[in-house]
Design a protein around this motif. Structure first.
Motif, PDB file in Angstrom:
ATOM      1  N   THR A 122       0.814  -1.216   0.000  1.00 37.16           N
ATOM      2  CA  THR A 122       0.000   0.000   0.000  1.00 37.16           C
ATOM      3  C   THR A 122       0.843   1.261   0.000  1.00 37.16           C
ATOM      4  OG1 THR A 122      -1.698  -1.196   1.246  1.00 37.16           O
ATOM      5  CG2 THR A 122      -1.870   1.197   1.197  1.00 37.16           C
ATOM      6  N   VAL A 123       1.919   1.281   0.786  1.00 37.52           N
ATOM      7  CA  VAL A 123       2.745   2.477   0.920  1.00 37.52           C
ATOM      8  C   VAL A 123       3.953   2.429  -0.009  1.00 37.52           C
ATOM      9  CG1 VAL A 123       4.103   3.884   2.528  1.00 37.52           C
ATOM     10  CG2 VAL A 123       2.002   2.776   3.314  1.00 37.52           C
ATOM     11  N   SER A 124       4.593   1.271  -0.080  1.00 37.51           N
ATOM     12  CA  SER A 124       5.873   1.190  -0.786  1.00 37.51           C
ATOM     13  C   SER A 124       5.790   0.594  -2.184  1.00 37.51           C
ATOM     14  CB  SER A 124       6.871   0.368   0.057  1.00 37.51           C
ATOM     15  OG  SER A 124       7.058   0.975   1.312  1.00 37.51           O
ATOM     16  N   GLY A 125       4.619   0.095  -2.571  1.00 37.49           N
ATOM     17  CA  GLY A 125       4.468  -0.431  -3.919  1.00 37.49           C
ATOM     18  C   GLY A 125       5.241  -1.704  -4.185  1.00 37.49           C
ATOM     19  N   LEU A 126       5.499  -2.482  -3.129  1.00 34.90           N
ATOM     20  CA  LEU A 126       6.249  -3.723  -3.282  1.00 34.90           C
ATOM     21  C   LEU A 126       5.294  -4.918  -3.301  1.00 34.90           C
ATOM     22  CD1 LEU A 126       9.176  -2.967  -0.792  1.00 34.90           C
ATOM     23  CD2 LEU A 126       8.999  -2.416  -3.230  1.00 34.90           C
ATOM     24  N   ARG A 127       5.822  -6.046  -3.699  1.00 32.12           N
ATOM     25  CA  ARG A 127       5.051  -7.283  -3.755  1.00 32.12           C
ATOM     26  C   ARG A 127       5.856  -8.379  -3.073  1.00 32.12           C
ATOM     27  NH1 ARG A 127       4.488 -10.945  -7.828  1.00 32.12           N
ATOM     28  NH2 ARG A 127       5.795  -9.694  -9.207  1.00 32.12           N
ATOM     29  N   VAL A 128       5.169  -9.367  -2.498  1.00 33.13           N
ATOM     30  CA  VAL A 128       5.879 -10.408  -1.750  1.00 33.13           C
ATOM     31  C   VAL A 128       5.641 -11.782  -2.354  1.00 33.13           C
ATOM     32  CG1 VAL A 128       5.713  -9.066   0.382  1.00 33.13           C
ATOM     33  CG2 VAL A 128       4.007 -10.826  -0.097  1.00 33.13           C
ATOM     34  N   VAL A 129       6.624 -12.648  -2.135  1.00 33.07           N
ATOM     35  CA  VAL A 129       6.482 -14.080  -2.406  1.00 33.07           C
ATOM     36  C   VAL A 129       6.948 -14.812  -1.149  1.00 33.07           C
ATOM     37  CG1 VAL A 129       6.739 -13.962  -4.908  1.00 33.07           C
ATOM     38  CG2 VAL A 129       8.773 -14.169  -3.477  1.00 33.07           C
ATOM     39  N   HIS A 130       6.403 -16.003  -0.937  1.00 31.06           N
ATOM     40  CA  HIS A 130       6.699 -16.778   0.267  1.00 31.06           C
ATOM     41  C   HIS A 130       7.450 -18.057  -0.100  1.00 31.06           C
ATOM     42  CE1 HIS A 130       2.768 -14.803   1.842  1.00 31.06           C
ATOM     43  NE2 HIS A 130       3.806 -14.017   2.042  1.00 31.06           N
ATOM     44  N   PRO A 131       8.703 -18.177   0.294  1.00 31.76           N
ATOM     45  CA  PRO A 131       9.421 -19.434   0.031  1.00 31.76           C
ATOM     46  C   PRO A 131       8.752 -20.631   0.698  1.00 31.76           C
ATOM     47  CG  PRO A 131      10.950 -17.685   0.640  1.00 31.76           C
ATOM     48  CD  PRO A 131       9.577 -17.166   0.907  1.00 31.76           C
ATOM     49  N   THR A 132       8.117 -20.417   1.867  1.00 28.10           N
ATOM     50  CA  THR A 132       7.397 -21.481   2.567  1.00 28.10           C
ATOM     51  C   THR A 132       6.285 -20.849   3.378  1.00 28.10           C
ATOM     52  OG1 THR A 132       7.588 -23.335   4.123  1.00 28.10           O
ATOM     53  CG2 THR A 132       8.912 -21.395   4.590  1.00 28.10           C
ATOM     54  N   THR A 133       5.256 -21.659   3.673  1.00 29.95           N
ATOM     55  CA  THR A 133       4.199 -21.232   4.592  1.00 29.95           C
ATOM     56  C   THR A 133       4.268 -22.022   5.892  1.00 29.95           C
ATOM     57  OG1 THR A 133       2.635 -22.797   3.601  1.00 29.95           O
ATOM     58  CG2 THR A 133       2.653 -20.549   2.717  1.00 29.95           C
ATOM     59  N   THR A 139      14.005 -23.109   3.946  1.00 30.16           N
ATOM     60  CA  THR A 139      15.225 -23.848   3.623  1.00 30.16           C
ATOM     61  C   THR A 139      15.860 -23.263   2.366  1.00 30.16           C
ATOM     62  OG1 THR A 139      14.116 -25.443   2.171  1.00 30.16           O
ATOM     63  CG2 THR A 139      14.160 -25.940   4.551  1.00 30.16           C
ATOM     64  N   PRO A 140      17.140 -23.512   2.157  1.00 31.57           N
ATOM     65  CA  PRO A 140      17.783 -23.043   0.914  1.00 31.57           C
ATOM     66  C   PRO A 140      17.086 -23.596  -0.329  1.00 31.57           C
ATOM     67  CG  PRO A 140      19.439 -23.712   2.513  1.00 31.57           C
ATOM     68  CD  PRO A 140      18.122 -24.126   3.082  1.00 31.57           C
ATOM     69  N   GLU A 141      16.620 -24.828  -0.237  1.00 24.81           N
ATOM     70  CA  GLU A 141      15.937 -25.434  -1.385  1.00 24.81           C
ATOM     71  C   GLU A 141      14.643 -24.688  -1.710  1.00 24.81           C
ATOM     72  OE1 GLU A 141      18.839 -28.012   0.343  1.00 24.81           O
ATOM     73  OE2 GLU A 141      17.054 -27.111   1.285  1.00 24.81           O
ATOM     74  N   GLU A 142      13.938 -24.239  -0.676  1.00 22.22           N
ATOM     75  CA  GLU A 142      12.699 -23.494  -0.902  1.00 22.22           C
ATOM     76  C   GLU A 142      12.981 -22.122  -1.496  1.00 22.22           C
ATOM     77  OE1 GLU A 142       9.975 -25.540   2.629  1.00 22.22           O
ATOM     78  OE2 GLU A 142      11.336 -23.876   3.084  1.00 22.22           O
ATOM     79  N   VAL A 143      14.055 -21.477  -1.057  1.00 23.32           N
ATOM     80  CA  VAL A 143      14.438 -20.199  -1.646  1.00 23.32           C
ATOM     81  C   VAL A 143      14.797 -20.388  -3.114  1.00 23.32           C
ATOM     82  CG1 VAL A 143      16.176 -18.369  -1.610  1.00 23.32           C
ATOM     83  CG2 VAL A 143      15.171 -19.188   0.538  1.00 23.32           C
ATOM     84  N   ALA A 144      15.530 -21.438  -3.404  1.00 24.23           N
ATOM     85  CA  ALA A 144      15.931 -21.706  -4.786  1.00 24.23           C
ATOM     86  C   ALA A 144      14.735 -22.021  -5.672  1.00 24.23           C
ATOM     87  CB  ALA A 144      16.925 -22.862  -4.825  1.00 24.23           C
ATOM     88  N   ALA A 145      13.655 -22.559  -5.087  1.00 23.25           N
ATOM     89  CA  ALA A 145      12.509 -23.011  -5.874  1.00 23.25           C
ATOM     90  C   ALA A 145      11.440 -21.942  -6.081  1.00 23.25           C
ATOM     91  CB  ALA A 145      11.882 -24.231  -5.194  1.00 23.25           C
ATOM     92  N   VAL A 146      11.625 -20.734  -5.525  1.00 20.29           N
ATOM     93  CA  VAL A 146      10.643 -19.672  -5.749  1.00 20.29           C
ATOM     94  C   VAL A 146      10.493 -19.460  -7.254  1.00 20.29           C
ATOM     95  CG1 VAL A 146      10.127 -17.221  -5.429  1.00 20.29           C
ATOM     96  CG2 VAL A 146      11.075 -18.552  -3.540  1.00 20.29           C
ATOM     97  N   ARG A 147       9.257 -19.397  -7.724  1.00 19.91           N
ATOM     98  CA  ARG A 147       9.006 -19.515  -9.158  1.00 19.91           C
ATOM     99  C   ARG A 147       9.137 -18.216  -9.941  1.00 19.91           C
ATOM    100  NH1 ARG A 147       3.606 -22.925  -9.924  1.00 19.91           N
ATOM    101  NH2 ARG A 147       4.288 -22.748 -12.101  1.00 19.91           N
ATOM    102  N   GLU A 148       9.439 -17.117  -9.283  1.00 21.71           N
ATOM    103  CA  GLU A 148       9.638 -15.865 -10.012  1.00 21.71           C
ATOM    104  C   GLU A 148      10.832 -15.128  -9.421  1.00 21.71           C
ATOM    105  OE1 GLU A 148       6.818 -12.607  -9.215  1.00 21.71           O
ATOM    106  OE2 GLU A 148       5.756 -14.042  -7.921  1.00 21.71           O
ATOM    107  N   PRO A 149      11.422 -14.237 -10.186  1.00 17.48           N
ATOM    108  CA  PRO A 149      12.572 -13.481  -9.659  1.00 17.48           C
ATOM    109  C   PRO A 149      12.151 -12.581  -8.496  1.00 17.48           C
ATOM    110  CG  PRO A 149      12.453 -13.343 -12.060  1.00 17.48           C
ATOM    111  CD  PRO A 149      11.160 -13.935 -11.603  1.00 17.48           C
ATOM    112  N   PHE A 150      13.039 -12.414  -7.547  1.00 20.16           N
ATOM    113  CA  PHE A 150      12.807 -11.479  -6.454  1.00 20.16           C
ATOM    114  C   PHE A 150      14.093 -10.682  -6.236  1.00 20.16           C
ATOM    115  CE2 PHE A 150      13.826 -15.689  -4.790  1.00 20.16           C
ATOM    116  CZ  PHE A 150      14.893 -15.470  -3.938  1.00 20.16           C
ATOM    117  N   GLY A 151      13.913  -9.425  -5.831  1.00 18.41           N
ATOM    118  CA  GLY A 151      15.064  -8.558  -5.676  1.00 18.41           C
ATOM    119  C   GLY A 151      15.713  -8.632  -4.313  1.00 18.41           C
ATOM    120  N   THR A 152      14.904  -8.964  -3.283  1.00 19.92           N
ATOM    121  CA  THR A 152      15.403  -8.990  -1.912  1.00 19.92           C
ATOM    122  C   THR A 152      14.899 -10.238  -1.204  1.00 19.92           C
ATOM    123  OG1 THR A 152      15.325  -6.570  -1.816  1.00 19.92           O
ATOM    124  CG2 THR A 152      15.520  -7.727   0.280  1.00 19.92           C
ATOM    125  N   LEU A 153      15.774 -10.891  -0.471  1.00 18.87           N
ATOM    126  CA  LEU A 153      15.394 -11.968   0.441  1.00 18.87           C
ATOM    127  C   LEU A 153      15.472 -11.404   1.852  1.00 18.87           C
ATOM    128  CD1 LEU A 153      14.761 -14.921   1.234  1.00 18.87           C
ATOM    129  CD2 LEU A 153      17.238 -15.342   1.207  1.00 18.87           C
TER     130      LEU A 153
END
Length: 378
Positions: A122-133, A139-153
């Motif tokens: 709402t304020v910063s115009g960013l979007r999130v993805v979740h490596p795990t719920t 885990t590193p494997e879950e970070v590696a498996a995120v299905r779209e590019p992300f700029g910050t972890l």
């Protein structure tokens, strides 16, 4: 009497019972009066020239606090912020501008997702993805498996809502490497990073050195009045100061917050390892005491606390457990548990246990006696 009036009345009783208790594992921020806060601020002594001019728009004592934080974390610079919410919004926004990618990979139980009113989008115009719920660190494997590019972890260390959970040092290194392999920058939500040195077995500069930027709080572990800091490379921190002004964080005078933060660094930071050790003793004694008390099931989570805070789960209505703790405090002058909620696994009530200075005098026998008194009032 309406439900809201009853809740208000219980809140007042809880606060009064906690303030009056002679025996407690910690003193919570809701217990202090205005007068007590002022008296504590005036106590001293402080490792700062009290005859120096008061700060104006972040100079003087605020600059000294920033210098101390950068030195403690081993970073080039640090900037003071009035709140952690603002600090992290600014950090993630700046990294999005620098990477050209507005997507942040973080845990759905992290602070921006749980407690900031969707401010990232709402304020910063960013979007999130979740490596795990899952209610644990990713885990590193879950970070590696995120299905779209992300700029910050973004990694919350520890992950408070899941039980103040930290990875092991080796797991943290692997997580950071997985993020960098995705060409992402690494940001640590280190609101409670100060006490992570015990679990990691590493000094603060080595821990902070894994990340591109780190946020730390001055009140959640250090007992300050409020405030936070962002630490990292000098050019990045300078950019965050520009956005701090834009977000309304360039406050005219902040010496009370800065002074209490410096006191926390001097007095509380060296004691945090002893709090972690005592919390582990308390956790073990709680497990033993509940097993001996006849309670059908209980859990201390994690079994060995990663920091000086952890969770306890019981299969009872949370209001019933809160009332039991209230009666124990009023009738015996001992506070073992505070509020319980339904925020844990289905069918279970959960509470957070925090062990600080007042809890250092507790013995295993004290914990057993307190659990027995609590269970008798359920």
């Amino acid at each position: 009497m309406s439900d809201s009036n009853e809740e208000t009345r219980r809140d007042e009783r809880l606060a009064a019972a906690w303030r009056a208790a002679a025996t407690t594992l910690t003193r919570g921020p809701r217990e202090a009066t205005v007068g007590e806060c002022l008296a504590r601020l005036a106590e001293g002594p402080y490792a700062y020239d009290m005859d120096a001019p008061a700060d104006i728009y972040g100079d003087g004592i605020v600059e000294e606090l920033e210098r101390r934080v950068a030195e403690l974390l081993g970073t080039q610079d640090a900037a003071f912020f009035p709140s952690g919410t603002m600090a992290q919004q600014v950090a993630l926004r700046c990294w999005a501008g620098r990477t050209g990618n507005p997507v942040v990979a973080l845990h759905p139980m992290s602070h921006p997702e749980m407690w900031e009113g969707d401010a990232l989008s709402t304020v910063s115009g960013l979007r999130v993805v979740h490596p795990t719920t899952e209610p644990r660190q990713p885990t590193p494997e879950e970070v590696a498996a995120v299905r779209e590019p992300f700029g910050t972890l973004m990694l919350e260390l520890p992950l408070r809502e899941a039980g103040f959970l930290l990875p092991t040092w080796e797991e943290l290194v692997a997580l950071v490497e997985a993020g960098r392999e995705r060409e992402a920058v690494i940001h640590f939500d280190g609101a409670r990073l100060w006490e992570s040195t015990v679990r990691f077995g590493r000094p603060l500069p080595e821990i902070a050195g894994l990340a591109d930027s780190v946020y730390v709080s001055f009140y959640k572990s250090l007992g300050g009045l409020s405030g936070a800091a962002l630490a990292g490379p000098r050019d990045f921190v300078e950019e965050t100061r520009v956005w701090r002004h834009r977000y309304g964080g360039q406050i005219f005078r902040q010496f009370p917050q800065a002074l209490s933060a410096l006191a926390g660094l001097d007095r509380e930071l060296p004691r945090l390892p002893s709090y972690v050790a005592q919390a582990r003793m308390v956790a073990g004694a709680l497990r033993e005491a509940f097993a001996a008390s006849g309670v059908p099931w209980s859990r201390v989570h994690p079994e060995e606390p990663h920091t000086h805070q952890f969770q306890v789960w019981l299969p009872h209505d949370p209001d019933r457990l809160t009332d039991a703790g209230l009666r124990q405090a009023e009738e015996t002058g001992t506070v073992l548990f505070r509020r319980w909620s339904a925020g844990g696994p289905p069918g279970l009530a959960v509470t957070e246990v925090d062990v600080t200075g007042p809890g250092l005098s507790w013995t295993e026998s004290d914990v057993h006696e307190a659990v027995s008194a609590f269970v008798s009032r359920i």
